[in-house]
Design a protein around this motif. Structure first.
Motif, PDB file in Angstrom:
ATOM      1  N   CYS A 150      -4.371  -2.284  51.292  1.00 41.74           N
ATOM      2  CA  CYS A 150      -4.674  -0.987  50.679  1.00 41.74           C
ATOM      3  C   CYS A 150      -3.756   0.123  51.167  1.00 41.74           C
ATOM      4  O   CYS A 150      -3.395   0.173  52.350  1.00 41.74           O
ATOM      5  CB  CYS A 150      -6.120  -0.583  50.975  1.00 41.74           C
ATOM      6  SG  CYS A 150      -7.353  -1.674  50.267  1.00 41.74           S
ATOM      7  N   CYS A 151      -3.416   1.011  50.251  1.00 43.43           N
ATOM      8  CA  CYS A 151      -2.730   2.261  50.576  1.00 43.43           C
ATOM      9  C   CYS A 151      -3.687   3.394  50.220  1.00 43.43           C
ATOM     10  O   CYS A 151      -4.043   3.573  49.052  1.00 43.43           O
ATOM     11  CB  CYS A 151      -1.434   2.387  49.775  1.00 43.43           C
ATOM     12  SG  CYS A 151      -0.570   3.952  50.022  1.00 43.43           S
ATOM     13  N   PHE A 152      -4.135   4.149  51.229  1.00 37.07           N
ATOM     14  CA  PHE A 152      -5.105   5.219  51.026  1.00 37.07           C
ATOM     15  C   PHE A 152      -4.397   6.565  50.940  1.00 37.07           C
ATOM     16  O   PHE A 152      -3.732   6.982  51.898  1.00 37.07           O
ATOM     17  CB  PHE A 152      -6.123   5.252  52.167  1.00 37.07           C
ATOM     18  CG  PHE A 152      -6.924   3.990  52.311  1.00 37.07           C
ATOM     19  CD1 PHE A 152      -7.998   3.730  51.479  1.00 37.07           C
ATOM     20  CD2 PHE A 152      -6.600   3.054  53.287  1.00 37.07           C
ATOM     21  CE1 PHE A 152      -8.738   2.576  51.609  1.00 37.07           C
ATOM     22  CE2 PHE A 152      -7.337   1.891  53.434  1.00 37.07           C
ATOM     23  CZ  PHE A 152      -8.412   1.647  52.586  1.00 37.07           C
ATOM     24  N   LEU A 153      -4.552   7.245  49.815  1.00 32.44           N
ATOM     25  CA  LEU A 153      -3.983   8.572  49.607  1.00 32.44           C
ATOM     26  C   LEU A 153      -5.114   9.576  49.505  1.00 32.44           C
ATOM     27  O   LEU A 153      -6.032   9.407  48.693  1.00 32.44           O
ATOM     28  CB  LEU A 153      -3.138   8.602  48.330  1.00 32.44           C
ATOM     29  CG  LEU A 153      -1.961   7.628  48.274  1.00 32.44           C
ATOM     30  CD1 LEU A 153      -1.305   7.674  46.895  1.00 32.44           C
ATOM     31  CD2 LEU A 153      -0.935   7.939  49.355  1.00 32.44           C
ATOM     32  N   TRP A 154      -5.043  10.635  50.291  1.00 36.79           N
ATOM     33  CA  TRP A 154      -6.101  11.645  50.338  1.00 36.79           C
ATOM     34  C   TRP A 154      -5.536  12.986  49.876  1.00 36.79           C
ATOM     35  O   TRP A 154      -4.684  13.573  50.546  1.00 36.79           O
ATOM     36  CB  TRP A 154      -6.641  11.729  51.766  1.00 36.79           C
ATOM     37  CG  TRP A 154      -7.474  12.936  52.097  1.00 36.79           C
ATOM     38  CD1 TRP A 154      -8.175  13.732  51.252  1.00 36.79           C
ATOM     39  CD2 TRP A 154      -7.667  13.480  53.406  1.00 36.79           C
ATOM     40  NE1 TRP A 154      -8.809  14.734  51.940  1.00 36.79           N
ATOM     41  CE2 TRP A 154      -8.517  14.603  53.266  1.00 36.79           C
ATOM     42  CE3 TRP A 154      -7.222  13.125  54.684  1.00 36.79           C
ATOM     43  CZ2 TRP A 154      -8.902  15.380  54.358  1.00 36.79           C
ATOM     44  CZ3 TRP A 154      -7.614  13.893  55.763  1.00 36.79           C
ATOM     45  CH2 TRP A 154      -8.459  15.005  55.594  1.00 36.79           C
ATOM     46  N   VAL A 155      -5.995  13.451  48.707  1.00 39.27           N
ATOM     47  CA  VAL A 155      -5.597  14.764  48.202  1.00 39.27           C
ATOM     48  C   VAL A 155      -6.554  15.797  48.799  1.00 39.27           C
ATOM     49  O   VAL A 155      -7.757  15.771  48.530  1.00 39.27           O
ATOM     50  CB  VAL A 155      -5.639  14.828  46.669  1.00 39.27           C
ATOM     51  CG1 VAL A 155      -5.034  16.150  46.188  1.00 39.27           C
ATOM     52  CG2 VAL A 155      -4.901  13.650  46.054  1.00 39.27           C
ATOM     53  N   ASP A 156      -6.021  16.710  49.604  1.00 42.89           N
ATOM     54  CA  ASP A 156      -6.846  17.682  50.306  1.00 42.89           C
ATOM     55  C   ASP A 156      -6.494  19.096  49.859  1.00 42.89           C
ATOM     56  O   ASP A 156      -5.337  19.387  49.544  1.00 42.89           O
ATOM     57  CB  ASP A 156      -6.624  17.557  51.820  1.00 42.89           C
ATOM     58  CG  ASP A 156      -7.676  18.290  52.632  1.00 42.89           C
ATOM     59  OD1 ASP A 156      -8.772  18.529  52.101  1.00 42.89           O
ATOM     60  OD2 ASP A 156      -7.390  18.616  53.805  1.00 42.89           O
ATOM     61  N   VAL A 157      -7.502  19.946  49.823  1.00 45.19           N
ATOM     62  CA  VAL A 157      -7.319  21.356  49.489  1.00 45.19           C
ATOM     63  C   VAL A 157      -8.185  22.171  50.435  1.00 45.19           C
ATOM     64  O   VAL A 157      -9.340  21.806  50.703  1.00 45.19           O
ATOM     65  CB  VAL A 157      -7.726  21.659  48.028  1.00 45.19           C
ATOM     66  CG1 VAL A 157      -7.612  23.150  47.724  1.00 45.19           C
ATOM     67  CG2 VAL A 157      -6.871  20.854  47.047  1.00 45.19           C
ATOM     68  N   SER A 158      -7.642  23.258  50.952  1.00 44.47           N
ATOM     69  CA  SER A 158      -8.409  24.148  51.826  1.00 44.47           C
ATOM     70  C   SER A 158      -9.741  24.496  51.180  1.00 44.47           C
ATOM     71  O   SER A 158      -9.793  24.863  50.009  1.00 44.47           O
ATOM     72  CB  SER A 158      -7.602  25.423  52.088  1.00 44.47           C
ATOM     73  OG  SER A 158      -8.409  26.415  52.677  1.00 44.47           O
TER      74      SER A 158
END
Length: 321
Positions: A150-158
């Motif tokens: 697995c490749c885990f990508l986390w899109v984060d926003v303040s």
């Protein structure tokens, strides 16, 4: 898009075509799976389309409310136009009156992923229901981890920025017919603990719909606005819970999650926002995913026709591990 091919290491095979012992015992490589995570409203679906269109992928929905039929506005399902012809699985297919459990999800998602990989496409799991994702990836028998990498990508926003965006998004949902959509599902004996009725955007309007026929226009408008504000507050609370779960998966369970900070893209508008998204989210994700898919070392990146100039430089700075 041009793709780089791996060069197989040169092996000296003895005369007689005898296979070396270490080759006989080697296991076949695992299939690759991408998991796009993030709180509600951060742009997970947008990133999944960016990646699917560039890496020949198909999306497996892991949002526990979007699996149900109907309530497309309230559950914020991706539109046909936004999907850009990318196939989506487990989206809007479950009877809205039944409970869809993590066990159900694991079974159906596993079949979808196997089908996608079997057609030599890239499975991209996308959604905010981290409990579903965790149940699938870290199953008790470790079957998923033994079969897939697995490749885990986390899109984060303040959070302050995301809360403002969520509020504006709910206003757009109201303009697009959210209240009428909720009204169609309303029942005097509604049970908000089952099926799609648990979705944020239904329970909040219950009291308003009960008294709507019996109050004047001013009172009706006030109660409706109170329900809308409650939807906003509950959505923000959901985002906070989702973020806490991602931190737990990364910090406590040791998942290697690549964080991509999309805050600046949310602070800008129009073309400037698109540019920031590409430089801070899309381009770094492509670099990370290209390495993951091709087992490249740290100094080999994807083809420059896809990621260019400043975007590539920014990608290397902002893509954290």
């Amino acid at each position: 898009m041009l793709t780089c091919k791996q060069i197989a290491p040169s092996l000296s095979i003895p005369d007689g075509r005898q296979v070396l012992p270490f080759l006989r015992s080697s296991r076949p490589p695992k299939e690759k799976v991408v998991v796009v995570m993030g709180a509600t409203g951060t742009g997970k679906s947008k990133l999944s389309i960016d990646l699917a269109t560039r890496f020949s992928g198909e999306v497996v929905n892991s949002d526990k409310m979007q699996v149900y039929e109907g309530l497309d506005i309230i559950t914020n399902k991706i539109t046909e136009e936004e999907a850009c012809d990318v196939p989506h699985h487990l989206l809007g297919i479950i009877d809205p009156n039944v409970d869809f459990t993590s066990t159900n999800f694991c079974s159906m998602a596993s079949l979808a992923i196997r089908s996608i990989a079997g057609r030599r496409k890239l499975p991209i799991i996308v959604g905010g229901s981290n409990s579903f994702i965790e149940a699938l990836v870290d199953d008790e028998t470790h079957e998923f981890r033994s079969r897939y990498e697995c490749c885990f990508l986390w899109v984060d926003v303040s959070m302050p920025v995301l809360h403002r965006f969520v509020s504006e998004r709910v206003d757009r949902m109201v303009e697009n017919g959210m209240v009428d959509e909720a009204r169609q599902m309303f029942s005097l004996d509604a049970d908000y603990s089952k099926g799609v009725t648990k979705a944020i955007g239904l329970p909040e309007f219950d009291q308003y719909f009960r008294v709507e026929p019996y109050v004047d226009l001013e009172t009706r408008a006030k109660l409706c606005q109170e329900a809308i504000d409650e939807v906003k507050n509950n959505t923000c609370k959901l985002a906070c819970r989702q973020l806490e779960k991602i931190y737990r998966l990364r910090n406590n369970k040791g998942w290697k999650v690549h964080r991509l900070d999309a805050t600046d893209a949310f602070l800008k508008n129009g073309k400037e926002s698109d540019k920031a998204w590409n430089e801070l989210v899309a381009a770094p994700s492509m670099v990370i995913l290209s390495r993951f898919l091709n087992n490249f070392g740290p100094n080999i990146y994807m083809n420059p026709t896809t990621v260019r100039g400043t975007a590539m430089e920014t990608a290397m700075v902002t893509a954290t591990h």
